[in-house]
Design a protein around this motif. Sequence first.
Motif, PDB file in Angstrom:
ATOM      1  N   THR A 149       0.673  -0.901   0.103  1.00 60.09           N
ATOM      2  CA  THR A 149      -0.237   0.471   0.091  1.00 60.09           C
ATOM      3  C   THR A 149       0.616   1.043   0.006  1.00 60.09           C
ATOM      4  O   THR A 149       0.402   2.205  -0.506  1.00 60.09           O
ATOM      5  N   GLY A 150       2.161   1.145   0.491  1.00 62.77           N
ATOM      6  CA  GLY A 150       2.743   2.254   0.563  1.00 62.77           C
ATOM      7  C   GLY A 150       2.925   3.232   1.694  1.00 62.77           C
ATOM      8  O   GLY A 150       3.185   4.587   1.736  1.00 62.77           O
ATOM      9  N   SER A 151       2.171   2.178   2.385  1.00 61.92           N
ATOM     10  CA  SER A 151       1.470   3.389   4.102  1.00 61.92           C
ATOM     11  C   SER A 151       2.556   3.337   4.664  1.00 61.92           C
ATOM     12  O   SER A 151       3.463   2.190   5.170  1.00 61.92           O
ATOM     13  N   MET A 152       2.797   3.965   5.737  1.00 62.66           N
ATOM     14  CA  MET A 152       3.859   4.164   6.588  1.00 62.66           C
ATOM     15  C   MET A 152       3.123   4.261   7.660  1.00 62.66           C
ATOM     16  O   MET A 152       2.451   4.481   8.702  1.00 62.66           O
ATOM     17  N   ASN A 153       3.858   2.905   9.336  1.00 63.45           N
ATOM     18  CA  ASN A 153       3.515   2.745   9.803  1.00 63.45           C
ATOM     19  C   ASN A 153       4.460   2.546  11.186  1.00 63.45           C
ATOM     20  O   ASN A 153       6.089   2.976  10.671  1.00 63.45           O
ATOM     21  N   ASN A 154       4.743   2.571  12.064  1.00 64.32           N
ATOM     22  CA  ASN A 154       5.940   2.861  13.154  1.00 64.32           C
ATOM     23  C   ASN A 154       5.745   2.051  13.876  1.00 64.32           C
ATOM     24  O   ASN A 154       5.425   0.563  13.596  1.00 64.32           O
ATOM     25  N   VAL A 155       7.275   2.186  13.698  1.00 64.02           N
ATOM     26  CA  VAL A 155       7.936   0.530  14.072  1.00 64.02           C
ATOM     27  C   VAL A 155       7.597  -0.170  15.345  1.00 64.02           C
ATOM     28  O   VAL A 155       6.397   0.002  16.549  1.00 64.02           O
ATOM     29  N   GLN A 156       7.473  -1.128  15.723  1.00 66.11           N
ATOM     30  CA  GLN A 156       7.296  -2.277  16.410  1.00 66.11           C
ATOM     31  C   GLN A 156       8.217  -2.031  18.007  1.00 66.11           C
ATOM     32  O   GLN A 156       9.152  -1.500  17.784  1.00 66.11           O
ATOM     33  N   PRO A 157       7.457  -2.033  18.937  1.00 66.37           N
ATOM     34  CA  PRO A 157       8.214  -1.975  20.649  1.00 66.37           C
ATOM     35  C   PRO A 157       9.017  -2.669  20.653  1.00 66.37           C
ATOM     36  O   PRO A 157       9.425  -3.948  20.589  1.00 66.37           O
ATOM     37  N   GLY A 158      10.063  -2.178  21.045  1.00 68.44           N
ATOM     38  CA  GLY A 158      10.944  -3.436  20.918  1.00 68.44           C
ATOM     39  C   GLY A 158      12.456  -3.320  20.078  1.00 68.44           C
ATOM     40  O   GLY A 158      13.102  -3.842  20.136  1.00 68.44           O
ATOM     41  N   THR A 159      12.085  -2.488  19.110  1.00 65.17           N
ATOM     42  CA  THR A 159      12.990  -1.499  17.651  1.00 65.17           C
ATOM     43  C   THR A 159      13.849  -1.398  18.271  1.00 65.17           C
ATOM     44  O   THR A 159      14.063  -0.420  18.699  1.00 65.17           O
ATOM     45  N   VAL A 160      15.414  -2.132  17.633  1.00 69.09           N
ATOM     46  CA  VAL A 160      16.562  -1.379  18.298  1.00 69.09           C
ATOM     47  C   VAL A 160      17.684  -1.017  17.479  1.00 69.09           C
ATOM     48  O   VAL A 160      17.388  -2.045  16.190  1.00 69.09           O
ATOM     49  N   VAL A 161      17.723   0.216  17.269  1.00 69.09           N
ATOM     50  CA  VAL A 161      18.690   0.574  15.647  1.00 69.09           C
ATOM     51  C   VAL A 161      19.998   0.186  16.439  1.00 69.09           C
ATOM     52  O   VAL A 161      20.174   1.803  17.132  1.00 69.09           O
ATOM     53  N   LEU A 213      16.565   3.229  20.820  1.00 68.96           N
ATOM     54  CA  LEU A 213      15.692   2.186  21.251  1.00 68.96           C
ATOM     55  C   LEU A 213      13.812   2.598  21.472  1.00 68.96           C
ATOM     56  O   LEU A 213      13.466   3.316  22.092  1.00 68.96           O
ATOM     57  N   ASN A 214      13.011   1.176  20.371  1.00 70.70           N
ATOM     58  CA  ASN A 214      11.734   2.683  21.005  1.00 70.70           C
ATOM     59  C   ASN A 214      10.548   0.885  21.705  1.00 70.70           C
ATOM     60  O   ASN A 214      10.858   0.165  20.790  1.00 70.70           O
ATOM     61  N   SER A 215      10.385   0.987  22.749  1.00 75.24           N
ATOM     62  CA  SER A 215      10.284   0.644  23.656  1.00 75.24           C
ATOM     63  C   SER A 215       9.008   0.211  23.573  1.00 75.24           C
ATOM     64  O   SER A 215       8.076  -0.502  24.351  1.00 75.24           O
ATOM     65  N   HIS A 216       7.761   0.820  23.050  1.00 80.57           N
ATOM     66  CA  HIS A 216       6.607   1.548  23.248  1.00 80.57           C
ATOM     67  C   HIS A 216       5.601   1.067  22.522  1.00 80.57           C
ATOM     68  O   HIS A 216       6.344   1.796  21.220  1.00 80.57           O
ATOM     69  N   ALA A 217       4.663   1.572  22.563  1.00 81.07           N
ATOM     70  CA  ALA A 217       3.849   1.879  20.890  1.00 81.07           C
ATOM     71  C   ALA A 217       3.712   3.320  21.473  1.00 81.07           C
ATOM     72  O   ALA A 217       2.058   3.867  22.403  1.00 81.07           O
ATOM     73  N   ALA A 218       2.881   3.070  20.413  1.00 81.67           N
ATOM     74  CA  ALA A 218       2.508   5.318  20.388  1.00 81.67           C
ATOM     75  C   ALA A 218       0.986   4.488  19.990  1.00 81.67           C
ATOM     76  O   ALA A 218       0.403   4.138  20.025  1.00 81.67           O
ATOM     77  N   ILE A 219       0.278   5.762  21.433  1.00 81.94           N
ATOM     78  CA  ILE A 219      -0.923   5.514  21.880  1.00 81.94           C
ATOM     79  C   ILE A 219      -2.044   6.428  20.888  1.00 81.94           C
ATOM     80  O   ILE A 219      -3.059   6.028  20.203  1.00 81.94           O
ATOM     81  N   GLN A 220      -0.797   6.888  20.234  1.00 77.94           N
ATOM     82  CA  GLN A 220      -1.375   8.215  19.216  1.00 77.94           C
ATOM     83  C   GLN A 220      -0.233   8.772  18.344  1.00 77.94           C
ATOM     84  O   GLN A 220       0.883   9.552  19.058  1.00 77.94           O
ATOM     85  N   GLY A 221      -0.686   8.600  17.142  1.00 74.16           N
ATOM     86  CA  GLY A 221       0.183   9.495  16.294  1.00 74.16           C
ATOM     87  C   GLY A 221       2.273   8.417  15.984  1.00 74.16           C
ATOM     88  O   GLY A 221       1.425   7.104  16.104  1.00 74.16           O
ATOM     89  N   THR A 222       3.255   9.187  15.904  1.00 73.91           N
ATOM     90  CA  THR A 222       4.711   8.983  16.152  1.00 73.91           C
ATOM     91  C   THR A 222       4.762   8.594  17.206  1.00 73.91           C
ATOM     92  O   THR A 222       5.575   9.142  18.166  1.00 73.91           O
ATOM     93  N   SER A 223       6.039   7.239  17.421  1.00 72.80           N
ATOM     94  CA  SER A 223       6.254   6.740  18.508  1.00 72.80           C
ATOM     95  C   SER A 223       7.957   7.689  18.126  1.00 72.80           C
ATOM     96  O   SER A 223       8.433   7.988  17.165  1.00 72.80           O
ATOM     97  N   ARG A 224       8.017   7.685  19.502  1.00 70.35           N
ATOM     98  CA  ARG A 224       9.654   8.656  19.530  1.00 70.35           C
ATOM     99  C   ARG A 224      10.706   7.611  20.190  1.00 70.35           C
ATOM    100  O   ARG A 224      10.205   7.840  21.333  1.00 70.35           O
ATOM    101  N   PRO A 225      11.489   7.317  19.583  1.00 70.39           N
ATOM    102  CA  PRO A 225      12.594   6.225  20.309  1.00 70.39           C
ATOM    103  C   PRO A 225      13.718   7.305  20.853  1.00 70.39           C
ATOM    104  O   PRO A 225      13.134   8.212  21.036  1.00 70.39           O
ATOM    105  N   ILE A 226      14.172   6.238  21.535  1.00 72.60           N
ATOM    106  CA  ILE A 226      15.072   7.176  22.518  1.00 72.60           C
ATOM    107  C   ILE A 226      16.134   6.492  22.504  1.00 72.60           C
ATOM    108  O   ILE A 226      16.645   6.032  22.382  1.00 72.60           O
ATOM    109  N   LEU A 227      17.337   8.371  22.336  1.00 73.95           N
ATOM    110  CA  LEU A 227      18.320   7.068  22.160  1.00 73.95           C
ATOM    111  C   LEU A 227      19.173   7.736  23.208  1.00 73.95           C
ATOM    112  O   LEU A 227      19.765   7.830  23.997  1.00 73.95           O
TER     113      LEU A 227
END
Length: 145
Positions: free
Chosen positions: A28-40, A54-68
Amino acid sequence: MNNPLPKITLIIVKKRHNTRFFLQDPHTGSMNNVQPGTVVDMDIVHPEGFDFYLNSHAAIQGTSRPILYHVLYDEIGFSSDEIQSLTYYLCHSDVRCTKAVSVPAPVHYAHLAAYQSRDTAGDESDRRSTSGGYFLYIVHYKSTR
């Protein structure tokens, strides 16, 4: 008593940055948030430092924000997988929430304590965080031998 000094690991936690991660659906080409637990921990972090997002949580609304996370000092000798797993697990141990939070519980509690102490001191000037979103996260380990 001849007790050895405990070993420590120092980690800087940066909440305020402009890095976001998305997954693009190939159909579909749609953009989605990464899954909780994603490490880059490759390509976009410093090549010589021990840094990871580390994106440790699921976004309740909008874009999830990973922590550096910047690992500054590691006497314990964690592997990258061990420290990333520990950090992720600590994001699930906050007693104020039943789901994973964005930062490890000790960092969240330190943040709350800093606000409480600032309010107690009577500083009425600026209620926003003056630390720029940086927090120090210390892992303490004492050998049982």
